[in-house]
Design a protein around this motif. Sequence first.
Motif, PDB file in Angstrom:
ATOM      1  N   LEU A   7      -4.507   9.481  -3.164  1.00 42.68           N
ATOM      2  CA  LEU A   7      -5.469   9.520  -2.074  1.00 42.68           C
ATOM      3  C   LEU A   7      -5.724  10.974  -1.707  1.00 42.68           C
ATOM      4  N   SER A   8      -6.930  11.266  -1.257  1.00 37.63           N
ATOM      5  CA  SER A   8      -7.243  12.637  -0.853  1.00 37.63           C
ATOM      6  C   SER A   8      -6.532  12.959   0.455  1.00 37.63           C
ATOM      7  N   PHE A  10      -7.911  13.955   3.093  1.00 37.71           N
ATOM      8  CA  PHE A  10      -8.710  13.373   4.173  1.00 37.71           C
ATOM      9  C   PHE A  10      -8.310  11.919   4.405  1.00 37.71           C
ATOM     10  N   ASP A  11      -8.169  11.151   3.320  1.00 36.32           N
ATOM     11  CA  ASP A  11      -7.763   9.748   3.442  1.00 36.32           C
ATOM     12  C   ASP A  11      -6.368   9.630   4.038  1.00 36.32           C
ATOM     13  N   ARG A  12      -5.459  10.512   3.644  1.00 36.26           N
ATOM     14  CA  ARG A  12      -4.113  10.502   4.198  1.00 36.26           C
ATOM     15  C   ARG A  12      -4.153  10.793   5.701  1.00 36.26           C
ATOM     16  N   GLN A  14      -6.694  10.172   7.667  1.00 34.74           N
ATOM     17  CA  GLN A  14      -7.265   8.989   8.305  1.00 34.74           C
ATOM     18  C   GLN A  14      -6.199   7.928   8.530  1.00 34.74           C
ATOM     19  N   ILE A  15      -5.329   7.740   7.552  1.00 34.19           N
ATOM     20  CA  ILE A  15      -4.266   6.742   7.676  1.00 34.19           C
ATOM     21  C   ILE A  15      -3.339   7.095   8.833  1.00 34.19           C
ATOM     22  N   THR A  28      -6.094  -0.611   8.753  1.00 37.91           N
ATOM     23  CA  THR A  28      -6.100   0.753   8.223  1.00 37.91           C
ATOM     24  C   THR A  28      -6.370   0.755   6.722  1.00 37.91           C
ATOM     25  N   VAL A  32      -9.628   2.656   4.961  1.00 38.58           N
ATOM     26  CA  VAL A  32      -9.511   3.726   3.964  1.00 38.58           C
ATOM     27  C   VAL A  32      -9.870   3.225   2.566  1.00 38.58           C
ATOM     28  N   CYS A  34      -7.563   1.296   0.538  1.00 43.44           N
ATOM     29  CA  CYS A  34      -6.372   1.377  -0.295  1.00 43.44           C
ATOM     30  C   CYS A  34      -5.482   0.175  -0.002  1.00 43.44           C
ATOM     31  N   VAL A  39      -0.568   2.480   2.720  1.00 37.87           N
ATOM     32  CA  VAL A  39      -0.623   2.831   4.140  1.00 37.87           C
ATOM     33  C   VAL A  39       0.784   2.942   4.709  1.00 37.87           C
TER      34      VAL A  39
END
Length: 101
Positions: A7-8, A10-12, A14-15, A28, A32, A34, A39
Amino acid sequence: MGKAADLSEFDRGQIVMARRLGTSVTETAGLVGCSRSAVVSIHAKWINDGDTSSRRQGVGHKRVIKEKGCRRLSHLVKQNQRQTVAQLTAQYNAGPSASVL
């Protein structure tokens, strides 16, 4: 079947933020895009370490031959396909690029 891509950052982020705001694990994961286990593991890593960086970055050794060297080696092989590895190595090392053992 290969491993999924990381995951990027940014995604991390967001989580972590979604979980801090009280969003459920399932919501969540849907936000995202995923898995739920991703998560849970990312959030747990953030709680324990204060960091969400990936372990898979920088895995393996660096390439000995650069892109230009690969093209040169390919050209040497195509010139005479019956050469042995020792002969190819000697021919390649006689050139201007990095040597191969």
